[in-house]
Design an enzyme around this catalytic site. Structure first.
Site, PDB file in Angstrom:
ATOM      1  N   ASP A 134     -69.880   1.256  35.002  1.00  0.00           N
ATOM      2  CA  ASP A 134     -70.410  -0.088  35.236  1.00  0.00           C
ATOM      3  C   ASP A 134     -70.459  -0.919  33.959  1.00  0.00           C
ATOM      4  OD1 ASP A 134     -71.400  -2.137  36.772  1.00  0.00           O
ATOM      5  OD2 ASP A 134     -73.027  -0.945  37.636  1.00  0.00           O
ATOM      6  N   ARG A 184     -63.114  -3.346  38.757  1.00  0.00           N
ATOM      7  CA  ARG A 184     -64.045  -4.269  39.409  1.00  0.00           C
ATOM      8  C   ARG A 184     -64.189  -5.506  38.509  1.00  0.00           C
ATOM      9  NH1 ARG A 184     -69.738  -1.972  39.502  1.00  0.00           N
ATOM     10  NH2 ARG A 184     -68.915  -0.637  41.153  1.00  0.00           N
TER      11      ARG A 184
END
Length: 307
Positions: A134, A184
């Protein structure tokens, strides 16, 4: 100004202690957080699967300051992954890892975080899950990219997150657009200085579309993380222009935000993955969600008044 104040509040330990002990706050947070237990994340993922959607589960935590915290975070992910087969979610779940929660900021932290992330990748592979490293603030990016490259040597499907607001992202999108690369793309949720990041909304949106164009034209797997209708529309155009079919890319949205749009896209045949946070260390994540959209903040305030 309001966004900057809220993001600073996410790291204020005194405010964190007061707010997390305040029962009305904890009740309202349930809109954005699946629950405080790992099992709550799996339950939310099951509900999403029933509606034809996928999940990426984040066991919340960051700013780890002791090896024991990093070990506990790793153990939480291992427990989560061990529960996937019984939950009937093999092949339907991704897990999102913050390297700070796995110890990257500790002395010798790069090796600690890599070792912990590798253990999680091994467990994920055993149950058909994927792993995404992330985003965090810009000071962590070089270490994050280095660890991702290490992990991809044995786990080529490990994903990473790029933040469109950062000046470096245009080049990073090129670097990570190769075969099999899962990326992402989000706008960015941290209060970054102008020396490293764009500050104006229009500029960030333009940078997002430019980076998305690079990723869609590449040979990787773009993951469009946005609730912005303009970004979603732009991604659909890019998919058409580059000949990508649904399943060659996906949309990602946050748990509790624009759920009707999540369902609409899924019903239209698009792959939709929902970012499902769970765990007790929810304050920082929650405040950043308030900072991203004024509507979230007003919802929170109205709910508190209503209680």
């Amino acid at each position: 100004m309001l966004r900057s104040l809220l993001i600073r509040a996410a790291r204020n330990e005194r405010l964190r202690a007061v707010a997390t002990a305040f029962p009305p706050t904890r009740a309202v947070v349930s809109r954005f957080i699946a629950g405080e237990q790992v099992a709550d994340g799996l339950t939310a993922a099951q509900r999403l699967a029933e509606e034809g959607m996928f999940a990426t589960i984040d066991v919340l935590g960051e700013d780890t300051t002791a090896p024991g915290q990093a070990e506990a975070a790793t153990a939480a992910y291992l427990g989560l992954l061990a529960g996937i087969p019984a939950a009937g979610l093999v092949g339907a779940v991704d897990v999102s890892l913050k390297l700070t929660s796995l110890g990257v900021a500790l002395p010798g932290g790069a090796e600690i975080a890599y070792t912990n992330a590798r253990r999680i990748c091994e467990a994920a592979a055993a149950v058909g899950a994927t792993v995404t490293i992330d985003a965090e603030d810009h000071t962590t990016i070089d270490r994050m990219h280095g660890i991702v490259e290490q992990l991809r040597a044995d786990f080529p499907g490990v994903g990473l997150v790029l933040q469109a607001m950062l000046h470096r992202t245009a080049k990073d999108a090129v670097t990570f657009s190769g075969p099999g690369s899962r990326v992402r793309l989000c706008k960015g949720a941290y209060d970054e200085p102008a020396t490293v990041a764009l500050r104006e909304r229009a500029e960030i949106s333009a940078a997002y579309v430019a980076a998305a164009r690079t990723l869609f034209a590449g040979q990787g797997y773009p993951m469009v993380a946005s609730h912005d209708p303009e970004m979603i529309a732009a991604a659909l155009v890019l998919a058409q222009e580059t000949g990508r079919e649904p399943g060659d890319y996906e949309f990602q949205m946050l748990y509790g935000i624009r759920t009707d749009e999540q369902r609409r896209l899924a019903a239209a045949g698009h792959r939709v993955r929902v970012y499902v946070p769970c765990g007790t260390d929810w304050w920082g994540y929650f405040v950043r969600r308030l900072a991203e959209r004024p509507a979230n903040l007003w919802f929170f305030l109205r709910a508190l008044v209503g209680r």
